[in-house]
Design a protein around this motif. Sequence first.
Motif, PDB file in Angstrom:
ATOM      1  N   ALA A 186     -37.375 -12.330 -77.947  1.00  0.00           N
ATOM      2  CA  ALA A 186     -37.503 -13.769 -78.161  1.00  0.00           C
ATOM      3  C   ALA A 186     -36.452 -14.229 -79.151  1.00  0.00           C
ATOM      4  O   ALA A 186     -35.977 -13.446 -79.975  1.00  0.00           O
ATOM      5  CB  ALA A 186     -38.893 -14.131 -78.681  1.00  0.00           C
ATOM      6  N   GLY A 187     -36.115 -15.487 -79.054  1.00  0.00           N
ATOM      7  CA  GLY A 187     -35.209 -16.120 -80.000  1.00  0.00           C
ATOM      8  C   GLY A 187     -35.940 -17.235 -80.726  1.00  0.00           C
ATOM      9  O   GLY A 187     -36.718 -17.969 -80.117  1.00  0.00           O
ATOM     10  N   LEU A 188     -35.713 -17.341 -82.020  1.00  0.00           N
ATOM     11  CA  LEU A 188     -36.357 -18.370 -82.826  1.00  0.00           C
ATOM     12  C   LEU A 188     -35.304 -19.207 -83.524  1.00  0.00           C
ATOM     13  O   LEU A 188     -34.231 -18.710 -83.847  1.00  0.00           O
ATOM     14  CB  LEU A 188     -37.270 -17.723 -83.876  1.00  0.00           C
ATOM     15  N   PHE A 241     -44.012 -14.126 -94.597  1.00  0.00           N
ATOM     16  CA  PHE A 241     -43.569 -14.781 -93.367  1.00  0.00           C
ATOM     17  C   PHE A 241     -42.593 -15.871 -93.741  1.00  0.00           C
ATOM     18  O   PHE A 241     -42.427 -16.197 -94.921  1.00  0.00           O
ATOM     19  CB  PHE A 241     -44.753 -15.316 -92.543  1.00  0.00           C
ATOM     20  N   TRP A 242     -41.922 -16.399 -92.737  1.00  0.00           N
ATOM     21  CA  TRP A 242     -40.883 -17.395 -92.950  1.00  0.00           C
ATOM     22  C   TRP A 242     -41.034 -18.543 -91.975  1.00  0.00           C
ATOM     23  O   TRP A 242     -41.529 -18.373 -90.864  1.00  0.00           O
ATOM     24  CB  TRP A 242     -39.498 -16.777 -92.734  1.00  0.00           C
ATOM     25  N   VAL A 243     -40.562 -19.693 -92.389  1.00  0.00           N
ATOM     26  CA  VAL A 243     -40.333 -20.825 -91.484  1.00  0.00           C
ATOM     27  C   VAL A 243     -38.833 -21.061 -91.525  1.00  0.00           C
ATOM     28  O   VAL A 243     -38.256 -21.304 -92.596  1.00  0.00           O
ATOM     29  CB  VAL A 243     -41.117 -22.081 -91.903  1.00  0.00           C
ATOM     30  N   ILE A 244     -38.208 -20.945 -90.373  1.00  0.00           N
ATOM     31  CA  ILE A 244     -36.750 -21.054 -90.282  1.00  0.00           C
ATOM     32  C   ILE A 244     -36.335 -22.511 -90.491  1.00  0.00           C
ATOM     33  O   ILE A 244     -36.852 -23.411 -89.835  1.00  0.00           O
ATOM     34  CB  ILE A 244     -36.257 -20.536 -88.916  1.00  0.00           C
ATOM     35  N   LEU A 293     -41.590 -17.306 -88.297  1.00  0.00           N
ATOM     36  CA  LEU A 293     -41.119 -15.929 -88.160  1.00  0.00           C
ATOM     37  C   LEU A 293     -42.109 -15.038 -88.887  1.00  0.00           C
ATOM     38  O   LEU A 293     -42.213 -15.084 -90.112  1.00  0.00           O
ATOM     39  CB  LEU A 293     -39.717 -15.767 -88.753  1.00  0.00           C
ATOM     40  N   GLY A 294     -42.862 -14.263 -88.128  1.00  0.00           N
ATOM     41  CA  GLY A 294     -43.822 -13.332 -88.694  1.00  0.00           C
ATOM     42  C   GLY A 294     -45.234 -13.861 -88.655  1.00  0.00           C
ATOM     43  O   GLY A 294     -45.499 -14.954 -89.158  1.00  0.00           O
ATOM     44  N   TRP A 295     -46.117 -13.108 -88.026  1.00  0.00           N
ATOM     45  CA  TRP A 295     -47.533 -13.438 -88.008  1.00  0.00           C
ATOM     46  C   TRP A 295     -48.394 -12.210 -88.317  1.00  0.00           C
ATOM     47  O   TRP A 295     -49.596 -12.337 -88.526  1.00  0.00           O
ATOM     48  CB  TRP A 295     -47.941 -14.037 -86.664  1.00  0.00           C
ATOM     49  N   SER A 296     -47.800 -11.044 -88.385  1.00  0.00           N
ATOM     50  CA  SER A 296     -48.566  -9.810 -88.596  1.00  0.00           C
ATOM     51  C   SER A 296     -49.238  -9.756 -89.973  1.00  0.00           C
ATOM     52  O   SER A 296     -50.163  -8.968 -90.179  1.00  0.00           O
ATOM     53  CB  SER A 296     -47.655  -8.598 -88.412  1.00  0.00           C
TER      54      SER A 296
END
Length: 151
Positions: free
Chosen positions: A67-69, A44-47, A75-78
């Motif tokens: 959605a827009g981030l 996962f990422w933190v923008i 970004l990503g929780w799966s």
Amino acid sequence: MTKAIKLLTALPPPQRGRLMGLAREVSFAEDTRIFEAGGTADRFWVIRSGAVSLTQQVTSHQRVTVAGLGAGDLLGWSWLFPPYRWDFGAEAFSPVRAYEFDAASVLRLCEEEPQLGVILVRTVAEILAHRLETTRGKLLEQYTTRRRGTL
């Protein structure tokens, strides 16, 4: 509607520091597909900067942005939930810089430090609840706008 929750600022400093010890800085050029729905969710990422579009494939030739981030967003929780597959796709809408986290390393850290694990999962759950609330609001707005147009 509540304000968007940012993962890193929501974590207390000691837990944030331990999590950031696992971070790797990455960048994505504009229009780069970061991941595809159905792919293995192993990170996962933190923008840090830039914008990312979450997309859903609606036909074999059409994707829609759901959605827009931006800066500070998760970004990503799966990676947290079996079967560890992305529910959406993601694409860099502009040049993006982000912190990348390997899911297996983060999950190991959470097992070693259960307090961090609980805080992390609660924070991700709050982020997801906020996104669901935002999506619900947009759907209701679209529905009422269309209903008014048909009267």
